[in-house]
Design an enzyme around this catalytic site. Structure first.
Site, PDB file in Angstrom:
ATOM      1  N   ALA A  47       0.830  -1.215   0.000  1.00 38.28           N
ATOM      2  CA  ALA A  47       0.000   0.000   0.000  1.00 38.28           C
ATOM      3  C   ALA A  47       0.859   1.257   0.000  1.00 38.28           C
ATOM      4  CB  ALA A  47      -0.934  -0.009   1.213  1.00 38.28           C
ATOM      5  N   ASP A 104      20.291   3.007  -9.035  1.00 39.69           N
ATOM      6  CA  ASP A 104      21.580   3.697  -9.098  1.00 39.69           C
ATOM      7  C   ASP A 104      22.222   3.482 -10.474  1.00 39.69           C
ATOM      8  OD1 ASP A 104      21.386   4.218  -6.196  1.00 39.69           O
ATOM      9  OD2 ASP A 104      21.581   2.043  -6.091  1.00 39.69           O
ATOM     10  N   HIS A 148      23.668  -0.140  -1.543  1.00 38.89           N
ATOM     11  CA  HIS A 148      22.742   0.900  -2.006  1.00 38.89           C
ATOM     12  C   HIS A 148      22.674   1.965  -0.911  1.00 38.89           C
ATOM     13  CE1 HIS A 148      19.370   3.151  -3.458  1.00 38.89           C
ATOM     14  NE2 HIS A 148      18.756   2.960  -2.312  1.00 38.89           N
TER      15      HIS A 148
HETATM   16  P1  NAX Z   1       6.153   3.940   1.959  1.00 39.66           P
HETATM   17  O1  NAX Z   1       6.336   4.337   3.383  1.00 39.66           O
HETATM   18  O2  NAX Z   1       5.283   4.750   1.069  1.00 39.66           O
HETATM   19  O3  NAX Z   1       5.608   2.439   1.898  1.00 39.66           O
HETATM   20  C1  NAX Z   1       6.121   1.421   2.682  1.00 39.66           C
HETATM   21  C2  NAX Z   1       4.975   0.487   3.006  1.00 39.66           C
HETATM   22  O4  NAX Z   1       5.523  -0.640   3.677  1.00 39.66           O
HETATM   23  C3  NAX Z   1       3.916   1.095   3.922  1.00 39.66           C
HETATM   24  O5  NAX Z   1       2.648   0.970   3.303  1.00 39.66           O
HETATM   25  C4  NAX Z   1       4.024   0.245   5.201  1.00 39.66           C
HETATM   26  O6  NAX Z   1       2.767   0.056   5.817  1.00 39.66           O
HETATM   27  C5  NAX Z   1       4.586  -1.055   4.647  1.00 39.66           C
HETATM   28  N1  NAX Z   1       5.249  -1.897   5.629  1.00 39.66           N
HETATM   29  C6  NAX Z   1       6.003  -1.527   6.702  1.00 39.66           C
HETATM   30  N2  NAX Z   1       6.388  -2.596   7.398  1.00 39.66           N
HETATM   31  C7  NAX Z   1       5.895  -3.681   6.758  1.00 39.66           C
HETATM   32  C8  NAX Z   1       5.937  -5.074   7.015  1.00 39.66           C
HETATM   33  N3  NAX Z   1       6.566  -5.556   8.089  1.00 39.66           N
HETATM   34  N4  NAX Z   1       5.324  -5.893   6.142  1.00 39.66           N
HETATM   35  C9  NAX Z   1       4.659  -5.411   5.077  1.00 39.66           C
HETATM   36  N5  NAX Z   1       4.560  -4.096   4.796  1.00 39.66           N
HETATM   37  C10 NAX Z   1       5.174  -3.251   5.614  1.00 39.66           C
HETATM   38  O7  NAX Z   1       7.627   3.787   1.368  1.00 39.66           O
HETATM   39  P2  NAX Z   1       8.103   3.739  -0.148  1.00 39.66           P
HETATM   40  O8  NAX Z   1       8.345   5.106  -0.637  1.00 39.66           O
HETATM   41  O9  NAX Z   1       7.186   2.856  -0.903  1.00 39.66           O
HETATM   42  O10 NAX Z   1       9.554   3.066   0.026  1.00 39.66           O
HETATM   43  C11 NAX Z   1       9.694   1.731   0.440  1.00 39.66           C
HETATM   44  C12 NAX Z   1      11.139   1.418   0.745  1.00 39.66           C
HETATM   45  O11 NAX Z   1      11.949   1.529  -0.425  1.00 39.66           O
HETATM   46  C13 NAX Z   1      11.796   2.334   1.770  1.00 39.66           C
HETATM   47  O12 NAX Z   1      12.527   1.536   2.688  1.00 39.66           O
HETATM   48  C14 NAX Z   1      12.740   3.156   0.942  1.00 39.66           C
HETATM   49  O13 NAX Z   1      13.838   3.634   1.699  1.00 39.66           O
HETATM   50  C15 NAX Z   1      13.167   2.164  -0.096  1.00 39.66           C
HETATM   51  N6  NAX Z   1      13.792   2.671  -1.323  1.00 39.66           N
HETATM   52  C16 NAX Z   1      14.759   1.919  -1.892  1.00 39.66           C
HETATM   53  C17 NAX Z   1      15.374   2.267  -3.079  1.00 39.66           C
HETATM   54  C18 NAX Z   1      16.420   1.407  -3.699  1.00 39.66           C
HETATM   55  O14 NAX Z   1      16.961   1.827  -4.718  1.00 39.66           O
HETATM   56  N7  NAX Z   1      16.775   0.231  -3.174  1.00 39.66           N
HETATM   57  C19 NAX Z   1      15.017   3.542  -3.752  1.00 39.66           C
HETATM   58  C20 NAX Z   1      13.701   4.074  -3.361  1.00 39.66           C
HETATM   59  C21 NAX Z   1      13.360   3.946  -1.895  1.00 39.66           C
HETATM   60  O15 NAX Z   1      14.008   4.959  -1.202  1.00 39.66           O
END
Ligand code: NAX
Length: 326
Positions: free
Chosen positions: A13, A159, A187
């Site tokens: 979500a 990246d 990363h």
């Molecule tokens: P959001 O905060 O919009 O969405 C994260 C979702 O994960 C929320 O809906 C939350 O309820 C859910 N969640 C939390 N704990 C959970 C669990 N135990 N089980 C299932 N769902 C859970 O974050 P968003 O912008 O979508 O980013 C998600 C992640 O991607 C973050 O950790 C962010 O730092 C990381 N990223 C990684 C990148 C990469 O290149 N590897 C780049 C983009 C981003 O920064």
């Protein structure tokens, strides 16, 4: 018609997933002839929001989307799963130290690793997007001892893609003309985007640019791009992150083009002297659903120092959660 495959997405979500799920369901990830079943995992308070996303997916009437499962139970979400995109993670809260963040995520990714160990397909391909992505992937892998460690990867494709465009723009070329790009390591801001083997339209990139631009502008721009997006947009990268996740999985499943490679955080086998067992980003080729680290690249002193710095950071992250690892 092919047999449907099961694709698990966690954090379904959230904002990245909102840009991701519709593309998976449309066939952008696994092909226009591959039906999919989406198995979506969220925390209990986000299940209502997730239901809204599932309603929108229904409203697209995607021909390839066979079924949507929405759940807060990891064992249900990973049941027989063929592909898993672990996007959900605990963000850094106010006053939270790096160590607290690592520990909070260690709890999430150990539980998910255990659930995969128990219920997922033995051939599951796992991509961790949620940060700290490499270490979260390591934690999931260590908690899934019955699965091959090679099934666990972390995303550095964003990246990689950022680097393609920065170099293309600098050299007046286009991103499709840039090949053999490499992101080494974590990363994070210590990642090392390496142009020494990169080609622009077949020409060595280092001969087309100044060392000064490379060291003082290109590398910091790629390393800090996530922060620059947050500053400009007020939100972290979402659509580009989702696009990179699609690219990562599609390349893994369908292969790298002849004469090119990609960057993936993968289980280190000690190649290039990187500690075995870390999830470290390497140049990799993919064939028939499997990956291999590109061997034999020359590493100069400049590169070695940067590769070691990012390796050291990953070893520190691993050591910070060592007491939580089986
Ligand atoms: P959001 O905060 O919009 O969405 C994260 C979702 O994960 C929320 O809906 C939350 O309820 C859910 N969640 C939390 N704990 C959970 C669990 N135990 N089980 C299932 N769902 C859970 O974050 P968003 O912008 O979508 O980013 C998600 C992640 O991607 C973050 O950790 C962010 O730092 C990381 N990223 C990684 C990148 C990469 O290149 N590897 C780049 C983009 C981003 O920064």
């Amino acid at each position: 018609m092919k047999t449907p495959v099961r694709v698990t997405v966690t954090g379904a979500a959230g904002q990245i997933s909102y840009a991701l799920l519709f593309r998976i369901a449309s066939g952008a990830m696994l092909g226009n002839d591959q039906p999919v079943i989406l198995q979506l995992l969220e925390i209990t308070p986000a299940l209502d929001a997730l239901k809204g996303v599932a309603m929108e997916l229904d409203d697209c009437a995607f021909p390839l989307l066979q079924e949507i499962v929405c759940t807060d139970d990891a064992e249900v979400a990973f049941k027989d799963s063929d592909y898993a995109l672990l996007v959900g993670a605990r963000p850094r809260g106010p006053g939270m130290e790096r160590k607290d963040l690592l520990e909070a995520n260690a709890a999430i990714f150990s539980a998910q690793g255990k659930a995969m160990d128990k219920t997922a397909s033995r051939d599951i391909k796992v991509l961790v997007v949620g940060n700290p992505a490499n270490t979260n992937s390591l934690i999931a892998q260590r908690n899934a001892p019955s699965l091959d460690p090679r099934n666990f990867t972390a995303m550095t494709r964003l990246d990689h893609n950022r680097s393609l465009t920065q170099l293309a723009q600098k050299t007046g070329s286009s991103s499709d003309k840039v090949t053999q790009m490499t992101i080494w390591g974590n990363h994070s801001a210590t990642q090392y985007p390496d142009l020494h083997n990169t080609l622009v339209d077949g020409k060595n990139a280092m001969e087309l640019i100044e060392q000064n631009w490379y060291a003082e502008e290109f590398i910091p721009t790629v390393q800090q791009r996530g922060a620059a997006i947050i500053k400009a947009r007020g939100l972290s990268s979402a659509a580009s992150a989702a696009n990179a996740a699609i690219d990562h999985m599609r390349t893994w499943a369908m292969g790298t083009p002849e004469g090119d490679w990609t960057s993936m955080g993968v289980y280190s086998d000690g190649s290039y002297g990187i500690q075995e067992g870390l999830i470290y980003s390497f140049p990799v080729t993919c064939t028939d659903g499997d990956w291999a680290i590109v061997q034999g690249l020359e590493i100069n002193d400049f590169s070695r120092e940067k590769m070691t710095a990012t390796e050291t950071e990953l070893a520190e992250e691993r050591d910070a959660v060592a007491h939580l690892l089986p």
